[in-house]
Design an enzyme around this catalytic site. Structure first.
Site, PDB file in Angstrom:
ATOM      1  N   ASP A 149      60.500  65.291  -3.256  1.00 31.62           N
ATOM      2  CA  ASP A 149      61.613  65.601  -2.695  1.00 31.62           C
ATOM      3  C   ASP A 149      62.937  65.742  -3.419  1.00 31.62           C
ATOM      4  O   ASP A 149      63.513  64.853  -3.751  1.00 31.62           O
ATOM      5  CB  ASP A 149      61.814  64.696  -1.410  1.00 31.62           C
ATOM      6  CG  ASP A 149      62.913  65.276  -0.308  1.00 31.62           C
ATOM      7  OD1 ASP A 149      63.056  66.339   0.006  1.00 31.62           O
ATOM      8  OD2 ASP A 149      64.076  64.385  -0.238  1.00 31.62           O
ATOM      9  N   HIS A 150      63.109  66.885  -4.050  1.00 31.94           N
ATOM     10  CA  HIS A 150      64.128  67.225  -5.108  1.00 31.94           C
ATOM     11  C   HIS A 150      65.178  68.065  -4.508  1.00 31.94           C
ATOM     12  O   HIS A 150      65.002  69.119  -3.741  1.00 31.94           O
ATOM     13  CB  HIS A 150      63.799  67.715  -6.218  1.00 31.94           C
ATOM     14  CG  HIS A 150      62.794  66.675  -7.157  1.00 31.94           C
ATOM     15  ND1 HIS A 150      62.455  67.133  -8.513  1.00 31.94           N
ATOM     16  CD2 HIS A 150      62.716  65.645  -7.118  1.00 31.94           C
ATOM     17  CE1 HIS A 150      62.049  65.867  -8.988  1.00 31.94           C
ATOM     18  NE2 HIS A 150      62.109  65.045  -8.261  1.00 31.94           N
ATOM     19  N   GLY A 165      58.646  50.729 -13.626  1.00 31.46           N
ATOM     20  CA  GLY A 165      59.137  49.761 -14.476  1.00 31.46           C
ATOM     21  C   GLY A 165      58.635  48.601 -13.553  1.00 31.46           C
ATOM     22  O   GLY A 165      58.114  48.502 -12.536  1.00 31.46           O
ATOM     23  N   THR A 212      52.985  57.549 -12.792  1.00 36.60           N
ATOM     24  CA  THR A 212      52.721  58.983 -13.566  1.00 36.60           C
ATOM     25  C   THR A 212      51.934  58.572 -14.733  1.00 36.60           C
ATOM     26  O   THR A 212      52.202  57.624 -15.510  1.00 36.60           O
ATOM     27  CB  THR A 212      53.824  59.845 -13.367  1.00 36.60           C
ATOM     28  OG1 THR A 212      54.754  58.934 -14.572  1.00 36.60           O
ATOM     29  CG2 THR A 212      54.660  60.023 -12.270  1.00 36.60           C
ATOM     30  N   LYS A 232      67.583  61.839 -20.504  1.00 35.79           N
ATOM     31  CA  LYS A 232      67.636  62.658 -19.249  1.00 35.79           C
ATOM     32  C   LYS A 232      68.335  61.499 -18.080  1.00 35.79           C
ATOM     33  O   LYS A 232      68.455  62.441 -17.056  1.00 35.79           O
ATOM     34  CB  LYS A 232      66.404  63.150 -18.786  1.00 35.79           C
ATOM     35  CG  LYS A 232      65.290  62.140 -18.345  1.00 35.79           C
ATOM     36  CD  LYS A 232      64.034  62.831 -18.036  1.00 35.79           C
ATOM     37  CE  LYS A 232      62.977  61.648 -17.582  1.00 35.79           C
ATOM     38  NZ  LYS A 232      61.422  62.541 -17.567  1.00 35.79           N
ATOM     39  N   LYS A 273      52.149  58.053 -20.512  1.00 36.66           N
ATOM     40  CA  LYS A 273      52.739  57.342 -21.131  1.00 36.66           C
ATOM     41  C   LYS A 273      52.008  56.247 -22.113  1.00 36.66           C
ATOM     42  O   LYS A 273      50.687  56.227 -21.806  1.00 36.66           O
ATOM     43  CB  LYS A 273      53.804  56.454 -20.369  1.00 36.66           C
ATOM     44  CG  LYS A 273      54.616  57.406 -19.555  1.00 36.66           C
ATOM     45  CD  LYS A 273      55.681  56.835 -18.494  1.00 36.66           C
ATOM     46  CE  LYS A 273      56.450  57.683 -17.708  1.00 36.66           C
ATOM     47  NZ  LYS A 273      57.310  56.977 -16.609  1.00 36.66           N
ATOM     48  N   GLU A 323      67.048  59.838  -8.941  1.00 37.94           N
ATOM     49  CA  GLU A 323      67.553  60.475 -10.133  1.00 37.94           C
ATOM     50  C   GLU A 323      68.897  61.063  -9.834  1.00 37.94           C
ATOM     51  O   GLU A 323      69.086  61.534  -8.917  1.00 37.94           O
ATOM     52  CB  GLU A 323      66.418  61.259 -10.365  1.00 37.94           C
ATOM     53  CG  GLU A 323      65.145  60.827 -10.909  1.00 37.94           C
ATOM     54  CD  GLU A 323      64.132  61.785 -10.863  1.00 37.94           C
ATOM     55  OE1 GLU A 323      63.057  61.667 -11.794  1.00 37.94           O
ATOM     56  OE2 GLU A 323      64.178  62.763 -10.100  1.00 37.94           O
ATOM     57  N   ALA A 362      60.274  47.378  -9.601  1.00 43.33           N
ATOM     58  CA  ALA A 362      59.834  48.266  -8.344  1.00 43.33           C
ATOM     59  C   ALA A 362      58.429  48.052  -8.242  1.00 43.33           C
ATOM     60  O   ALA A 362      57.917  48.131  -6.791  1.00 43.33           O
ATOM     61  CB  ALA A 362      60.480  49.571  -8.595  1.00 43.33           C
TER      62      ALA A 362
END
Length: 339
Positions: free
Chosen positions: A40-41, A179, A196, A260, A199, A110, A182
């Protein structure tokens, strides 16, 4: 409980308009995917060619067009653009309309989505506390008939969600995290954990999974009490150069958190991403022409303990991806794991 092994589709709301996305979701169900999630952006990662349809009406449209797939957000921020009670009402409605098929995935947010609306962007500890408070409010609104809640950031007085999830047909809440704080919270109070791929392996083995176990343990919950969802970034195509080049639109994902974190403008995000070489743009993705290699590398996440793999392809031909992955990768995974 032991969650079944499930394979889902990440609908790229930052890359496609709402009508196209619904059709992709319908096709995902036809091709055997178990779930469809979208972010939802308010703004996309890239300005040119970017999209940002609202998640709430889109989920309703997809639910009406499908019969089986689980649908939800990965993730939505219930703390800045929305009041948590509004999200409680919206997802309660979706849950009543599509019982046992809706997930509310939430995260701390974000700058890209919130600052443009003139909102103050607090530091990470405050964003975390806002998320925790929002989740507790939503859970209370769904559990009780009449709620008065006085929090540090949000409150309701004599509030009732009249059409709310039942114990027989709940709406699970998943927490998206990169992290330990959360992730630990997900183990303590949520129904699922979202993260995600792409990484460093140590992030998962040494930080996230131990934090999840710690949260579960502190809450007295079983090790398999919640769903574990990994959003797996894949680029699959018979031609390697095509598979590599497909990742270009999603180059912003390869920017470091420091590069970012405070960017609120897609134009600036796009400018920084354009400076990256294609190899770095592709670094978050499994890029391969070999279906067996895809299965092998996806299996690494399953072996880490993830039970719900949601695949995100970066290309512009999503129908081609869904048909190829549905026909060539999902059957291999299900044969390997007996699901």
């Amino acid at each position: 409980m032991t969650f079944p092994l499930r394979f889902g589709y990440k609908a790229s709301s930052e890359q496609f308009g709402p009508t196209e996305l619904v059709e992709f979701g319908v096709l995902a169900e036809e091709m055997g995917f178990d779930s469809v999630f979208l972010s939802d952006h308010f703004q996309p990662w890239m300005h040119d060619g970017g999209h940002a349809p609202a998640a709430l009406p889109w989920l309703g449209a997809l639910g009406a067009r499908t019969q089986r797939v689980l649908i939800g957000t990965s993730v939505l921020t219930p703390t800045f653009r929305y009041h948590p009670a509004v999200i409680a009402q919206a997802f309660a409605t979706l849950g009543v309309m599509f019982p046992d098929r809706v997930v509310l995935g939430v995260g701390t947010g974000e700058a890209l989505n919130e600052v443009t609306l003139g909102l103050e962007w607090p530091d990470a500890p405050e964003r975390f506390q806002r998320l925790k408070e929002a989740i507790l409010m939503i859970q209370e609104l769904w559990a009780d008939e009449r709620v008065t809640y006085e929090g540090t950031y949000y409150s309701v007085r004599d509030a009732t969600i009249y059409d709310r999830p039942s114990a027989e047909h709940p709406v699970p809440i998943y927490i998206g995290a990169a992290g330990p704080a959360a992730t630990r919270l997900a183990g303590r109070i949520a129904d699922g954990f979202i993260t995600t791929s792409g990484k460093n392996r140590e992030l998962y083995t040494d930080t996230l999974m131990p934090a999840l176990a710690d949260g579960l343990g502190k809450a007295g919950r079983a090790s398999d009490a919640i769903d574990t969802l990994m959003e797996v970034k894949v680029s699959y195509h018979p031609d390697h150069d095509t598979a590599l080049e497909k990742t270009r639109f999603w180059a912003p994902l390869a920017l470091t958190p420091e590069e970012k974190r405070d960017i609120h403008d897609p134009i600036e995000m796009q400018r920084r991403a354009a400076e990256l070489p294609i190899e770095r743009a592709a670094s978050r993705f499994i890029v391969s022409t070999d279906p067996d290699e895809h299965v092998e590398r996806i299996s690494e996440y399953i072996e880490l303990g993830f039970r719900h793999l949601v695949f995100h392809d970066p290309g512009h031909d999503q129908a081609e991806f869904l048909r190829m992955y549905g026909a060539e990768i999902l059957p291999r995974l299900r044969a390997k794991y007996g699901s």
